[in-house]
Design a protein around this motif. Structure first.
Motif, short mmCIF file in Angstrom:
data_model
loop_
_atom_site.label_atom_id
_atom_site.label_comp_id
_atom_site.label_asym_id
_atom_site.label_seq_id
_atom_site.Cartn_x
_atom_site.Cartn_y
_atom_site.Cartn_z
N HIS A 106 31.17 -66.09 4.47
CA HIS A 106 31.61 -64.75 3.61
C HIS A 106 32.72 -64.08 4.65
O HIS A 106 32.82 -64.27 5.65
CB HIS A 106 30.55 -63.94 3.14
CG HIS A 106 29.31 -63.98 4.34
ND1 HIS A 106 29.43 -62.92 5.37
CD2 HIS A 106 28.18 -64.56 4.47
CE1 HIS A 106 28.51 -62.92 5.98
NE2 HIS A 106 27.54 -63.87 5.65
N ARG A 107 33.13 -62.98 4.16
CA ARG A 107 34.16 -62.42 5.00
C ARG A 107 33.67 -61.24 6.07
O ARG A 107 34.31 -61.00 6.77
CB ARG A 107 34.85 -61.54 4.00
CG ARG A 107 35.97 -62.50 3.17
CD ARG A 107 36.87 -61.62 2.41
NE ARG A 107 37.91 -62.49 1.48
CZ ARG A 107 37.63 -62.90 0.31
NH1 ARG A 107 36.52 -62.29 -0.34
NH2 ARG A 107 38.34 -63.74 -0.23
N MET A 108 32.39 -61.14 5.97
CA MET A 108 31.65 -60.34 7.01
C MET A 108 31.52 -61.18 8.12
O MET A 108 31.44 -60.66 9.70
CB MET A 108 30.19 -60.10 6.55
CG MET A 108 29.96 -58.99 5.70
SD MET A 108 30.48 -57.37 6.64
CE MET A 108 28.99 -57.28 7.28
N MET A 109 31.75 -62.43 8.22
CA MET A 109 31.60 -63.49 9.48
C MET A 109 32.97 -63.57 9.99
O MET A 109 33.89 -64.26 9.17
CB MET A 109 31.10 -64.83 8.89
CG MET A 109 30.59 -65.79 10.21
SD MET A 109 30.07 -67.21 9.53
CE MET A 109 29.63 -67.92 11.08
N THR A 110 33.14 -63.16 11.06
CA THR A 110 34.48 -63.09 11.72
C THR A 110 34.75 -64.28 12.42
O THR A 110 33.83 -65.10 12.65
CB THR A 110 34.63 -61.91 12.92
OG1 THR A 110 33.34 -62.31 13.88
CG2 THR A 110 33.99 -60.56 12.48
N GLU A 111 36.13 -64.36 12.91
CA GLU A 111 36.35 -65.67 13.42
C GLU A 111 35.69 -65.91 14.71
O GLU A 111 35.45 -67.05 15.09
CB GLU A 111 37.97 -65.42 13.98
CG GLU A 111 38.79 -65.65 12.42
CD GLU A 111 40.27 -65.74 12.90
OE1 GLU A 111 40.69 -65.89 13.96
OE2 GLU A 111 41.41 -65.58 11.95
N ARG A 112 35.22 -64.99 15.54
CA ARG A 112 34.57 -65.04 16.66
C ARG A 112 33.18 -65.75 16.59
O ARG A 112 32.43 -66.37 17.25
CB ARG A 112 34.48 -63.64 17.53
CG ARG A 112 33.70 -63.74 18.66
CD ARG A 112 33.87 -62.15 19.40
NE ARG A 112 33.14 -61.39 18.52
CZ ARG A 112 31.78 -60.99 18.82
NH1 ARG A 112 30.90 -61.67 19.61
NH2 ARG A 112 31.23 -60.01 17.81
N GLU A 113 32.56 -65.30 15.32
CA GLU A 113 31.43 -65.60 15.08
C GLU A 113 31.22 -67.14 14.59
O GLU A 113 30.22 -67.59 14.53
CB GLU A 113 30.84 -64.70 14.32
CG GLU A 113 30.50 -63.37 14.51
CD GLU A 113 30.02 -62.41 13.50
OE1 GLU A 113 29.21 -61.34 13.71
OE2 GLU A 113 30.57 -62.66 12.31
N GLN A 114 32.46 -67.68 14.39
CA GLN A 114 32.50 -68.93 13.93
C GLN A 114 32.67 -70.12 15.00
O GLN A 114 32.70 -71.33 14.85
CB GLN A 114 33.78 -69.22 12.90
CG GLN A 114 33.41 -68.35 11.59
CD GLN A 114 34.58 -68.53 10.71
OE1 GLN A 114 35.58 -69.48 10.92
NE2 GLN A 114 34.68 -67.62 9.70
N ILE A 115 32.79 -69.50 16.33
CA ILE A 115 32.86 -70.62 17.34
C ILE A 115 31.66 -70.18 18.16
O ILE A 115 31.54 -69.05 19.00
CB ILE A 115 34.25 -70.16 18.22
CG1 ILE A 115 35.25 -70.72 17.07
CG2 ILE A 115 34.37 -71.10 19.42
CD1 ILE A 115 36.67 -70.32 17.65
N TRP A 116 30.88 -71.11 18.67
CA TRP A 116 29.48 -71.06 19.21
C TRP A 116 29.76 -71.47 20.55
O TRP A 116 29.94 -72.92 20.69
CB TRP A 116 28.45 -71.65 18.58
CG TRP A 116 28.12 -70.96 17.45
CD1 TRP A 116 28.77 -69.98 16.59
CD2 TRP A 116 26.79 -71.13 16.44
NE1 TRP A 116 28.23 -69.71 15.60
CE2 TRP A 116 27.02 -70.37 15.44
CE3 TRP A 116 25.67 -71.76 16.60
CZ2 TRP A 116 26.04 -70.17 14.39
CZ3 TRP A 116 24.65 -71.83 15.61
CH2 TRP A 116 24.83 -71.01 14.62
#
Length: 725
Positions: free
Chosen positions: A55-65
């Motif tokens: 969803h759009r609340m999840m930023t690009e930064r949060e998609q890279i662990w």
């Protein structure tokens, strides 16, 4: 109920991780776009940028662990195993873990846990700890104390954080013990559990069911904000969208490349001659271009010329260098004669000013950059209206897409009900579920205008970002800088914090506390309340149900508060008036006797009227607030409104039909006096007017007399008090 982590069983460290070689998205059931990178457990950098359901609340930064931020390599494995176990709780090895969490957590939530693990593990490294077996309760207490204070800022003292800000720090420490039998990298010593026997919320003292701490937007800020945004949406916005669509169409017909050459100068000179003959000013550059030219040292008589706008007058995008230099002498002479003016909206249509209705042009002439800024601020106005008058959460606003407006549904009486398609994110599976919102016409109009302004393909995010604080700051500055606020007759928007959550809270409290009130000019609160209720009834499991629940909770608290205030008024000698006053006073006398008896038999200190609120809560449940009276709906058979409507068995009164001067369950209080006095004054104006027919005056006279009688009864009731001890 989750079992407590056992401290007695010995733990044997695994040699190989149970997640060795696994495909993360496959075991977690996460869908990836075709061709996207598939992260595997052994990688120290998990990339989830191809998630289909993100969803759009999840930023690009949060998609890279990035686990490499953990200094100790063996603790990277610990963090990966715990997070993956929570991401894929149905994986066979996780099911065998006795204390594992059984509900899958969102990747966005787990990214927050990763950030906490990075802090915790690197803090241990700084303290010289190389194995989790060296972690003690005293060490955990020290870490929590350090994380319970804000980050120091220049000129500001550190402050202790609220308990909810530190819950996650305790959770991630306890998770290591909870998943101890699953870990292969490292684990606590056998038998050690941080804060054994306590939950994370108990450790920090957080009460999840406490009062809502989000403050509402104060009326002094809300009214001018909504007045400004509604004016932009209703009056200025349609003209702006028309201009923008014309500009887009004109520019789409221009050649994609190539500038004006020397061979094309005759056509340019013809256009310049037409300008000289008609006195039409040359197109001016916008402020951004002027600042750029000043920075580069470009001065001279043509500094203010919009070269691209001039090129478009002859069907080109720009000037070639040679053609531009050749025209400098002629343009300099022409500029002396006709001057410069922004090229767009030179003949703007008139719109009424908000303050007095005087007609003024909807805009001054605009340059290219000015149009871009105005469009951006108009979209901000659309966002504020949508947020303030719908009650949608930030996550739901982000999921509004171009083309989200559903066909309006006709309602009995000739009205229409408007709907928006969005997604419910909070409390749902990752990615959310489709949902609908029933909204009022102002919101539908704002969304329709935003769709025209952004001109994005169907399915793309409509608003992009929901950062209202920054958007409002820019809007306020633009209104003052351009003079549009004064020219449009708009109020000054005061300084103050603003967020989507605050606007949602404001709407819920306003609906709960102000029946029949107004949020801003022409926005009837009862219409918003009806739309919210219809959306709640149509989709019982949807997001509007949650908003409706917030309204009911706030309404219940407000009714208790009003009942306590009415009781205190009676104690102080300010009695209620109206047909239902006697029964209400008797009920309050009974409560007062209970309080006195409790004070004699069980002396204690009562704080915040909690004991009194408990005694009055049953009475408060019967309260229905009208604009000019309170209705204590204890007996449906006595309700005058139900008898008149022919529905004596209804469970709620018809407040809109209330005749409080005759109903035996209605009371008038000092807070209602201005309403009745104002009605009497307004009616008296019509009676005194020579333009009103005698028959109409005869009909209005009893209405005025009744209002004056109610005012007199309220005044007369302010003399008696409850008996002394």
């Amino acid at each position: 109920m989750r079992r407590s982590v056992s401290a007695s069983l010995p733990r044997h460290r695994r040699v190989i991780s149970v997640f060795a070689q696994v495909d993360l998205c496959e075991i977690a059931g996460l869908r990836l776009a075709e061709g996207a990178m598939r992260p595997r457990f052994e990688q120290d950098r998990w990339v989830f940028s191809g998630l289909v359901d993100a969803h759009r609340m999840m930023t690009e930064r949060e998609q890279i662990w990035d686990f490499t931020e953990i200094i100790n390599p063996q603790w990277r494995v610990v963090a990966k195993e715990i997070l993956l176990a929570m991401l894929a709780p149905q994986y066979e090895a996780v099911l065998e873990c006795a204390h594992a969490v059984r509900a899958a957590r969102s990747p966005r939530t787990l990214y927050g846990f990763l950030e906490k693990y990075i802090e915790w593990f690197n803090w241990l490294t700084e303290k010289g700890i190389t194995s989790l077996r060296g972690v003690s309760q005293e060490l955990c207490e020290r870490y929590l104390e350090e994380r319970s204070w804000s980050v120091p800022r220049l000129g500001r003292p550190r402050r202790r954080l609220e308990p909810y800000s530190t819950v996650a720090h305790v959770k991630i420490l306890k998770l290591i013990a909870q998943y101890g039998e699953l870990l292969s990298g490292d684990t606590y010593a056998a038998g050690f559990v941080p804060w054994k026997g306590k939950t994370a919320t108990q450790v920090v003292g957080y009460k999840s069911k406490g009062p809502n701490l989000t403050p509402p937007v104060p009326d002094s800020m809300l009214q001018p904000l909504l007045a400004t945004c509604l004016h932009l949406v209703n009056e200025v916005g349609p003209h702006l969208a028309d201009l923008l669509e014309t500009v887009r169409a004109d520019r789409a017909s221009l050649p994609a490349s190539g500038g004006i050459t020397l061979a094309q100068l005759p056509a340019v000179r013809q256009a310049l001659e037409r300008m000289r003959t008609s006195g039409e000013p040359l197109p001016a550059a916008d402020d951004v271009q002027l600042r750029k030219r000043s920075t580069l040292g470009e001065e001279g008589p043509l500094k203010h010329l919009g070269w691209e706008a001039l090129a478009r007058t002859v069907g080109a995008c720009r000037f070639g260098y040679d053609a531009r230099q050749a025209l400098v002498p002629e343009l300099t002479a022409l500029a002396t004669e006709v001057g410069f003016q922004p090229p767009l909206a030179r003949q703007a249509a008139a719109v009424p000013r908000a303050v007095d209705g005087e007609l003024v042009p909807w805009t001054l002439p605009l340059a290219d950059g000015d149009l871009v800024f105005m469009v951006d601020h108009a979209v901000t106005a659309c966002l504020v209206v949508t947020c303030a008058l719908s009650g949608m959460r930030t996550s739901e606003l982000l999921e509004i897409e171009t083309g989200c407006r559903l066909p309006a549904v006709a309602t009995p009486g000739g009205g229409r009900r408007f709907r928006l398609a969005s997604r419910l994110i909070k409390g749902q599976k990752f990615g959310g579920v489709p949902d609908e919102w029933v909204v009022i016409q102002q919101v539908d109009r704002a969304v329709a205008l935003a769709e025209r302004l952004v001109n994005r393909p169907a399915g793309e995010a409509l608003f992009g970002t929901i950062g209202l604080a920054g958007r409002l700051k820019n809007l306020r500055g633009w209104l003052e800088r351009t003079g549009n606020r004064e020219r449009w007759g708009l109020p000054v928007i005061p300084q103050g914090p603003l967020s989507a959550r605050m606007l949602r809270r404001t709407l819920s409290l306003t609906i709960a506390e102000r029946p029949g009130g107004l949020l801003a000019a022409k926005v009837a609160l009862k219409h918003i309340s009806v739309a919210t209720t219809e959306g709640y009834a149509a989709r019982p499991g949807g997001s509007q149900r949650l908003f409706h629940a917030e309204i009911e909770e706030a309404e219940e608290a407000h009714h208790v508060q009003l009942t306590v205030e009415a009781f205190r008024d009676v104690q102080a000698g300010r009695m209620p008036a109206g047909p239902g006053a006697r029964s209400l006073i008797e009920a309050f006398l009974h409560v007062d006797a209970q309080l006195k008896n409790a004070a004699r038999t069980d002396p204690k200190i009562l704080k915040d009227d909690r004991h009194l609120e408990g005694l009055l809560r049953k009475q408060a449940r019967t309260l229905h607030v009208g604009p000019a009276n309170f209705c204590w709906f204890r007996d449906p058979s006595k309700a005058l409104c139900l008898r008149l409507a022919g529905t004596p068995n209804a469970t709620k009164p018809l407040v809109g039909m209330c005749d409080s001067a005759r109903c035996p369950q209605a009371t008038h209080h000092p807070c209602h006096r201005p309403v009745w006095a104002g009605q009497a004054t307004a009616i008296d104006v019509f009676i005194q007017s020579p333009r009103v027919a005698k028959g109409e005056k005869a009909r209005l006279t009893p209405e005025r007399d009744r209002a004056l009688r109610v005012v007199a009864e309220i005044d007369a009731a302010q003399t008696v008090s409850i008996g002394e001890d």
